[in-house]
Design a protein around this motif. Structure first.
Motif, short mmCIF file in Angstrom:
data_model
loop_
_atom_site.label_atom_id
_atom_site.label_comp_id
_atom_site.label_asym_id
_atom_site.label_seq_id
_atom_site.Cartn_x
_atom_site.Cartn_y
_atom_site.Cartn_z
N ASP A 72 36.71 37.81 6.56
CA ASP A 72 35.95 38.49 5.51
C ASP A 72 36.72 39.72 5.02
O ASP A 72 37.83 40.00 5.48
N ARG A 253 32.46 46.15 13.84
CA ARG A 253 32.32 44.69 13.90
C ARG A 253 31.45 44.23 15.06
O ARG A 253 30.65 43.31 14.92
N SER A 468 31.09 43.08 3.24
CA SER A 468 31.05 42.91 4.70
C SER A 468 30.27 44.04 5.36
O SER A 468 29.49 43.81 6.30
N GLU A 471 26.53 43.65 4.86
CA GLU A 471 26.01 42.64 5.78
C GLU A 471 25.84 43.22 7.18
O GLU A 471 24.82 42.99 7.84
#
Length: 477
Positions: A72, A253, A468, A471
């Motif tokens: 991504d 992440r 990203s 999200e």
């Protein structure tokens, strides 16, 4: 293009460099590094056009482990930093006598491979494998080709290895626990776990120890300055420019979406530690006489602010953290390269033994000045964009965090400009100082162009990473 091609290019590049022989090792490594950068650029263009380059295939049936890669915008932005800086770092040592050249550059390429895998992995076990693999080459680079005596650097590098490896074991324990709950290491399976507050608390801490050491965050920073000083300049650039971004990236992440409630509860404590690191790094930098240690503590101050932005749990804070990761990577590699140029000309790293360089080397002094301005976040440089977003994100949590975090701008301007004055201005050193050559000009030129271009037009990177981050924030909330 399949995302696995990029990883294969880097791995084959490491092997080809090792077997190429001492005379051609640097050329082979540089060639594969440039190819990897081009492939990364192609992947970003494909991503922007809507192409999904994600890859997943079962690796081990029991336990359930996949070779899963997620390409991504967030991952590709960090891979771009990695594949852009690696050829520049290789080029920075062009023509320098290095013993066992093929092994040295093979380790550099293998480290690039492992760090790329860390940014792309979307299976927790695969991510951990890449995370640990990245530690092996930098250990040998610092140990075998570092500065000072072998005994002196062995002690420093061993401490760095044990400290970071031990911290990573806590993260591994966290992943094992998560696997027992989810029956999978896959990223979204872990995101969707319904963990209790107590479970989130311990998972958060297990990840935090690993990331706080890698970044580093105060007070987990004790390995940093000595390792940066003892490592060869290429090793220092790999550590400061790319490797520490593994920890910052992983906060966003992995840690925050999996343990968001714990992150929210512990946010005040974490932000205080990060801001202490900003102020502490700045004050200690003021007292440094060795220019490599000076840049090491300067880096500590900057990454403290980046980590603080990530832990705000806001889209603006996360965006600022990612933008500043890239800006910091470019600037700190440029600064450590200038330190290497200074050492090559003067055979000293003591700031007090430099001076008057601007009169003898105006091109070098000009490039150095731009990097100094970028380091302090002057408007028109890329660092300004990142710092503005970071401070804005901090202000959304509490204005006091933004005010204290913003001291990095004031303190940074003071110690960076004072250092520039002592090295570039004033009385000329008795030794002659030749201006930058063609190779040095290419390395500094590319970095300066990127810093200025992205400072004026950051839109491509902002648009790449924002979806990203939006999200990820949706899982945090």
């Amino acid at each position: 293009m399949n995302i696995t091609i990029l990883l294969l290019t880097l791995l084959i590049g490491a092997l080809a460099t090792y077997f190429s022989g001492k005379k051609s090792a640097a050329k082979v490594a540089l060639s594969f590094a440039v190819i990897a950068f081009i492939e990364t650029f192609v992947l970003i263009c494909q991503h922007n056009s809507g192409f999904n380059a994600d890859y997943s295939v079962e690796w081990i049936a029991n336990p359930n482990i996949h070779i899963a890669l997620k390409a991504d915008g967030l991952a590709l932005a960090l891979v771009l930093l990695n594949t852009l800086l690696t050829p520049l770092i290789i080029l920075s040592a062009w023509g320098k006598h290095i013993e066992k050249t093929n092994i040295f550059y093979a380790l550099v390429m293998f480290m690039c491979f492992a760090m790329t895998g860390t940014f792309l992995a979307s299976d927790g076990f695969l991510y951990y494998v890449f995370w640990e693999l990245a530690l092996i080459p930098i250990y040998f680079i610092a140990l075998l080709w570092g500065n000072d005596t072998f005994e002196a650097r062995k002690k420093t590098v061993f401490k760095f290895f044990i400290y970071t490896f031990a911290g990573s074991l806590f993260m591994l324990v966290g992943f094992i626990y998560l696997y027992q709950k989810a029956g999978s290491f896959m990223l979204y399976d872990l995101y969707n776990l319904n963990l209790s507050s107590k479970e989130q608390y311990w998972i958060f801490l297990s990840f935090f120890i690993a990331y706080a050491i890698k970044i580093p965050i105060f007070p987990f920073h004790t390995w940093q300055a000595s390792t940066y000083e003892k490592a060869p300049t290429i090793g220092t650039m790999l550590l400061s420019g790319i490797m520490l971004k593994m920890g910052l990236y992983s906060i966003i992440r992995w840690q925050l979406p999996i343990a968001s409630d714990a992150a929210r509860e512990l946010m005040p404590t974490i932000l205080v530690l990060c801001i202490i690191g900003v102020i502490y790094g700045s004050i200690v930098a003021l007292k440094q006489v060795n220019i490599k240690r000076f840049f090491a503590y300067s880096s500590l101050a900057h990454v403290g602010l980046i980590a603080a932005g990530a832990y705000t749990l806001t889209t603006d804070g996360l965006r600022g953290a990612v933008l500043q990761m890239i800006a910091h990577g470019l600037v700190i590699v440029g600064l450590f390269f200038t330190a290497e140029i200074l050492y090559k000309r003067y055979n000293t790293r003591l700031i007090s033994e430099m001076g008057g360089i601007r009169q003898q080397a105006p091109k070098f002094a000009s490039a150095f000045m731009i990097l100094v301005f970028a380091s302090i976040g002057l408007p028109g440089t890329f660092s300004f964009i990142g710092e503005f977003n970071l401070l804005y994100g901090l202000s959304q949590v509490n204005l006091w965090y933004a005010l204290f975090g913003g001291t990095t701008i004031i303190l940074g301007a003071f110690y960076m400009l004072r250092m520039y004055q002592k090295t570039m201005l004033g009385e000329t050193n008795s030794k002659p100082f030749a201006d930058i050559d063609k190779t040095e000009g290419i390395v500094l030129g590319v970095i300066v162009i990127c810093v200025i271009f992205l400072g004026i037009y950051p839109k491509p990177l902002t648009e790449l990473i924002t979806p990203s981050l939006v999200e990820i924030v949706s899982y945090i909330k």
